[in-house]
Design a protein around this motif. Structure first.
Motif: not given
Lengths: 142, 142, 142, 142
Positions: D28-31, D40-42, D51-54, D113-116
């Protein structure tokens, strides 16, 4: 995860294409699976700060009560205390205006929901319906 | 951090000077960057206990939906359940009366927002507009 | 409002001057009255997004238990479950590292607290002490 | 909105391509933009429910303190009570393990920031760095 990422991406692309052709303001499109969890999101440039939370609230509210957010608006106009109470009960994410649309397959099975915000609520809903149609799926607006 | 501290201090000084000259009640002035985060705050002597939270809510609400808090009031009068729902969706900080004003540069780019509370909502807004003008920037009240 | 705005501004100016002379990283300075409510805040350019919340948590935690946040750190090292529980009990705003300093007058009366964040906790505290001294008041760090 | 949607999509595509080639688990990739708001999120098929929340928590934590989430892990190992307190102070969204990476432009300006999340924290971080590189931008992991 009933609604896969490729389908979510197709819905987003279709919704954004509809909004762009129709000249809508910058949109935020949120796609949730049938458990109310984020599958994909895109926020267009110029779409304001908390638009993710609003689009999420439309889609999450629709899934919470099993009806499109247009019906939540009808209920809010009749019994605002009910919608206020349910909003609190579900943790705060329920936005009762059009633009939160349930996604069903050809057999009527629930796959998830789309929440769109950026232009008028009616236009938000139209973009959601267009996106769901672009994926060959069925939209339930109320 | 799109709105720097010196600009925020200039806005606060300008808003307080306007309020003082106009004989307004003690004011609280909150300046947020374009992400809704605090840059600077001043609460004048006699401005009541939770005025920071109210000023923050005006500015944060304005940024959340991309419009001055005067427009949020208009929407609240038409669809109170919508504003109640968005307040919940954004985490509670949205005060839909005038006094939350967007700050833009000469090209129209969003820099942040000012939230003022203490006197009437109209006077709060007038002080915000004066402060933004003192910094050579453009105020968006609705 | 036991700590007036001019005093708060003097504290902030003194803390920032100390930090600048000492070559500290960009600081956020939060001044609360003795009821734990915001009087004034300044976040320097480059001080990260949530620094207001962290500085507020240092000062609010100090006021919550009536001791500087250095003492809260000591307690956290001995009984982390106690600090975790108090953090929850007070609503979430308690950051138990140095930099939250009580402000007292010459008679020892409590006026409020300063919370600073941006550099090491020790440096944050040194800036707070300098700012309180610049206002002719007494700092209580533990 | 310092990080535009096309850049966010490029980062996501680059991160997912890296993960796919390396044989990582579903990601899951959150920008987020520099104000900590979703661009954006995928979430890939098979990436679990929250996983989005993490991913959001990794990126949001990084922006909150102005450092990559690898540094947050270091701080959590030294002073777990500090990271627990800051998590509470910022509203709950701070996940202190690698995979939350700051995005800067060529001049060092913070864009977002990016969170993966999905595989090991080290692999999550590697995918984030690859995605940021694919957009021609600079990654800050600590």
């Amino acid at each position: 995860m009933s609604l896969d990422l490729e389908t979510a991406r197709t819905i987003i692309a279709g919704a954004r294409a509809h909004a762009s052709e129709a000249g809508f303001k910058p949109m935020t499109v949120v796609v949730l699976d049938d458990g109310g969890h984020v599958v994909a999101v895109e926020r267009e440039d110029g779409s304001s700060m908390k638009r993710f939370e609003i689009g999420f609230g439309k889609a999450h509210g629709a899934l919470s009560l099993g009806m499109g957010s247009r019906s939540l608006m009808g209920r809010a106009e009749q019994q605002p205390y009910f919608i206020a109470a349910v909003t609190s009960a579900v943790g705060g994410a329920l936005v009762p205006v059009p633009g939160g649309v349930l996604v069903r397959d050809g057999d009527g099975a629930l796959l998830g929901a789309v929440g769109i915000t950026g232009d008028t609520s009616d236009n938000d809903e139209a973009a959601a319906v267009a996106g769901i149609g672009a994926a060959g799926l069925t939209a339930q607006v109320d």
